[in-house]
Each structure stands twice: as structure tokens, then as C-alpha cells.
Design a protein around this motif. Structure first.
Motif, PDB file in Angstrom:
ATOM      1  N   LYS A 183       3.954  10.308   6.929  1.00  0.00           N
ATOM      2  CA  LYS A 183       5.093   9.510   6.476  1.00  0.00           C
ATOM      3  C   LYS A 183       5.388   8.501   7.568  1.00  0.00           C
ATOM      4  O   LYS A 183       5.486   8.842   8.732  1.00  0.00           O
ATOM      5  CB  LYS A 183       6.307  10.397   6.217  1.00  0.00           C
ATOM      6  N   THR A 184       5.521   7.264   7.146  1.00  0.00           N
ATOM      7  CA  THR A 184       5.757   6.191   8.096  1.00  0.00           C
ATOM      8  C   THR A 184       6.659   5.145   7.462  1.00  0.00           C
ATOM      9  O   THR A 184       6.925   5.178   6.268  1.00  0.00           O
ATOM     10  CB  THR A 184       4.420   5.572   8.568  1.00  0.00           C
ATOM     11  N   LYS A 185       7.105   4.215   8.261  1.00  0.00           N
ATOM     12  CA  LYS A 185       7.866   3.071   7.766  1.00  0.00           C
ATOM     13  C   LYS A 185       7.129   1.814   8.165  1.00  0.00           C
ATOM     14  O   LYS A 185       6.529   1.743   9.218  1.00  0.00           O
ATOM     15  CB  LYS A 185       9.271   3.042   8.375  1.00  0.00           C
ATOM     16  N   GLY A 186       7.219   0.835   7.314  1.00  0.00           N
ATOM     17  CA  GLY A 186       6.646  -0.455   7.657  1.00  0.00           C
ATOM     18  C   GLY A 186       5.295  -0.676   7.046  1.00  0.00           C
ATOM     19  O   GLY A 186       4.880   0.010   6.129  1.00  0.00           O
ATOM     20  N   PHE A 187       4.622  -1.660   7.598  1.00  0.00           N
ATOM     21  CA  PHE A 187       3.337  -2.072   7.061  1.00  0.00           C
ATOM     22  C   PHE A 187       2.272  -1.064   7.426  1.00  0.00           C
ATOM     23  O   PHE A 187       2.266  -0.489   8.485  1.00  0.00           O
ATOM     24  CB  PHE A 187       2.934  -3.430   7.620  1.00  0.00           C
ATOM     25  N   MET A 188       1.373  -0.879   6.510  1.00  0.00           N
ATOM     26  CA  MET A 188       0.231  -0.038   6.775  1.00  0.00           C
ATOM     27  C   MET A 188      -0.953  -0.691   6.089  1.00  0.00           C
ATOM     28  O   MET A 188      -1.150  -0.519   4.903  1.00  0.00           O
ATOM     29  CB  MET A 188       0.445   1.364   6.239  1.00  0.00           C
ATOM     30  N   GLU A 189      -1.670  -1.497   6.813  1.00  0.00           N
ATOM     31  CA  GLU A 189      -2.858  -2.120   6.251  1.00  0.00           C
ATOM     32  C   GLU A 189      -3.968  -2.021   7.267  1.00  0.00           C
ATOM     33  O   GLU A 189      -3.744  -2.051   8.463  1.00  0.00           O
ATOM     34  CB  GLU A 189      -2.602  -3.589   5.920  1.00  0.00           C
ATOM     35  N   GLY A 190      -5.152  -1.897   6.757  1.00  0.00           N
ATOM     36  CA  GLY A 190      -6.300  -1.865   7.642  1.00  0.00           C
ATOM     37  C   GLY A 190      -6.636  -0.483   8.155  1.00  0.00           C
ATOM     38  O   GLY A 190      -7.424  -0.358   9.075  1.00  0.00           O
ATOM     39  N   GLY A 191      -6.023   0.553   7.578  1.00  0.00           N
ATOM     40  CA  GLY A 191      -6.336   1.903   8.003  1.00  0.00           C
ATOM     41  C   GLY A 191      -7.770   2.269   7.672  1.00  0.00           C
ATOM     42  O   GLY A 191      -8.383   1.709   6.773  1.00  0.00           O
ATOM     43  N   SER A 192      -8.312   3.216   8.419  1.00  0.00           N
ATOM     44  CA  SER A 192      -9.671   3.679   8.175  1.00  0.00           C
ATOM     45  C   SER A 192      -9.686   5.205   8.271  1.00  0.00           C
ATOM     46  O   SER A 192      -9.275   5.766   9.283  1.00  0.00           O
ATOM     47  CB  SER A 192     -10.623   3.074   9.209  1.00  0.00           C
ATOM     48  N   PHE A 193     -10.138   5.866   7.210  1.00  0.00           N
ATOM     49  CA  PHE A 193     -10.194   7.321   7.128  1.00  0.00           C
ATOM     50  C   PHE A 193     -11.667   7.695   7.031  1.00  0.00           C
ATOM     51  O   PHE A 193     -12.347   7.323   6.080  1.00  0.00           O
ATOM     52  CB  PHE A 193      -9.403   7.782   5.903  1.00  0.00           C
TER      53      PHE A 193
ATOM     54  N   ALA B  71     -18.434   9.513   5.297  1.00  0.00           N
ATOM     55  CA  ALA B  71     -17.747   8.856   4.178  1.00  0.00           C
ATOM     56  C   ALA B  71     -16.534   8.147   4.773  1.00  0.00           C
ATOM     57  O   ALA B  71     -15.722   8.770   5.456  1.00  0.00           O
ATOM     58  CB  ALA B  71     -17.307   9.871   3.143  1.00  0.00           C
ATOM     59  N   ILE B  72     -16.434   6.844   4.530  1.00  0.00           N
ATOM     60  CA  ILE B  72     -15.352   6.049   5.129  1.00  0.00           C
ATOM     61  C   ILE B  72     -14.569   5.331   4.047  1.00  0.00           C
ATOM     62  O   ILE B  72     -15.126   4.749   3.143  1.00  0.00           O
ATOM     63  CB  ILE B  72     -15.908   4.999   6.113  1.00  0.00           C
ATOM     64  N   CYS B  73     -13.234   5.366   4.191  1.00  0.00           N
ATOM     65  CA  CYS B  73     -12.326   4.550   3.366  1.00  0.00           C
ATOM     66  C   CYS B  73     -11.598   3.628   4.338  1.00  0.00           C
ATOM     67  O   CYS B  73     -11.115   4.074   5.366  1.00  0.00           O
ATOM     68  CB  CYS B  73     -11.284   5.400   2.668  1.00  0.00           C
ATOM     69  N   SER B  74     -11.486   2.375   3.975  1.00  0.00           N
ATOM     70  CA  SER B  74     -10.729   1.464   4.840  1.00  0.00           C
ATOM     71  C   SER B  74      -9.964   0.475   3.973  1.00  0.00           C
ATOM     72  O   SER B  74     -10.196   0.364   2.795  1.00  0.00           O
ATOM     73  CB  SER B  74     -11.673   0.735   5.796  1.00  0.00           C
ATOM     74  N   GLY B  75      -9.048  -0.195   4.607  1.00  0.00           N
ATOM     75  CA  GLY B  75      -8.281  -1.232   3.932  1.00  0.00           C
ATOM     76  C   GLY B  75      -7.144  -0.709   3.088  1.00  0.00           C
ATOM     77  O   GLY B  75      -6.705  -1.360   2.166  1.00  0.00           O
ATOM     78  N   PHE B  76      -6.626   0.442   3.416  1.00  0.00           N
ATOM     79  CA  PHE B  76      -5.488   0.960   2.644  1.00  0.00           C
ATOM     80  C   PHE B  76      -4.195   0.694   3.353  1.00  0.00           C
ATOM     81  O   PHE B  76      -4.158   0.260   4.462  1.00  0.00           O
ATOM     82  CB  PHE B  76      -5.639   2.466   2.365  1.00  0.00           C
TER      83      PHE B  76
END
Length: 152
Positions: A103-113, A147-152
Motif C-alpha cells: 500500500k502506497t500513496k502517490g505515483f507508481m509507474e515503471g515498477g518491475s516485478f 518472468a518479468i512484469c514492468s510498467g505498472f
């Protein structure tokens, strides 16, 4: 005889017609009005965008990470945000399924899992879900596959 031309008008070389009043140029004023209108429009657009960014910056977000599959040796790497600071968490799993939530506040873009299988291989599927509806999925199989997810 007199010095008159045949038309009866005395010859006066020093007499000139009265000067015409100068017309003021209007284009500088029109240009000034156009520039002011454009500047006002840009200022209004900046104000709207700044307000929207401010609201988005304080909006709470919930990110859910999920890993499923048959692998027995998996390393999970995902971003975390605390007090506005971005960091990376790394977890080694010996059994699946696994779920993590942030849980966070603010922008969240460009994450990579990223989910990386160990030398024993297997299969994994991973999903990232953001409460605004963004879903990213990927899968991998085999030794040392990722396995990579990014851009979320």
C-alpha cells in the motif's frame, strides 16, 4: 503681365498640400492581445495539470503481487515505496503460491516485478494487480528462467 499660368492659379512652389493624419498601426495591439490570450490559456492548463498531479500524488494505491506454479526454488524481486522512497525487496521462496501486497500513496509507474527460477527449474506464473485495474502477467519455465512484469 503677370506671372500666372494659363489656368489662372499663381505659381507658388513653396505651397504643399496639408499633411494627412497618420493612421496608427493596429497589428502590434492585435499581436499583444493574441499573446496575452495564449499565455492565459497556458497558465490555466498548467493550473489544471498541477491540481490533477497533486490529487494523484496523495491517492492511495494497493499493489498485489502473486506467484503460482510448481517451482520449489524461486526468487521474487519487486519494488516497494516507503515514505516516498523507492527500494527493492527480494524474497526467496521454497513453496508456491505466494502473495504480497503493498500500500502506497502517490505515483507508481515503471515498477518491475521479476520471478526467477532456481537451478531445479519448474514453472511459474506471476501477476501484478494495481487497484486502478492495471494487470500485468507473465510466466516462465525451466532452470534459471525469469518472468518479468514492468510498467505498472
Amino acid at each position: 503681365m503677370s506671372d500666372q499660368d494659363p489656368g489662372g492659379v499663381p505659381d507658388q512652389p513653396w505651397a504643399q498640400p496639408p499633411p494627412q493624419p497618420r493612421r496608427r498601426r493596429q497589428w502590434p495591439w492585435v499581436l499583444l492581445v493574441v499573446v496575452l490570450v495564449l499565455a492565459g490559456g497556458v497558465a490555466a492548463a498548467v493550473g489544471v495539470v498541477a491540481g490533477e498531479l497533486s490529487r494523484e500524488g496523495t491517492k492511495p494505491l494497493r499493489i498485489t503481487y502473486e506467484v503460482t506454479g510448481t517451482a520449489k526454488d524461486v526468487t521474487v524481486t519487486y519494488p516497494t515505496w516507503q515514505d516516498g522512497e523507492l527500494s527493492t525487496a527480494r524474497v526467496t521462496l521454497r513453496a508456491l503460491p505466494w502473495t504480497g501486497e503493498l500500500k502506497t500513496k502517490g505515483f507508481m509507474e515503471g515498477g518491475s516485478f521479476a520471478v526467477t527460477l532456481g537451478k531445479s527449474g519448474g514453472e511459474v506464473a506471476r501477476t501484478v494487480t494495481v487497484d486502478d485495474g492495471t494487470v500485468r502477467t507473465a510466466s516462465a519455465s525451466g532452470a534459471h528462467a525469469t518472468a518479468i512484469c514492468s510498467g505498472f
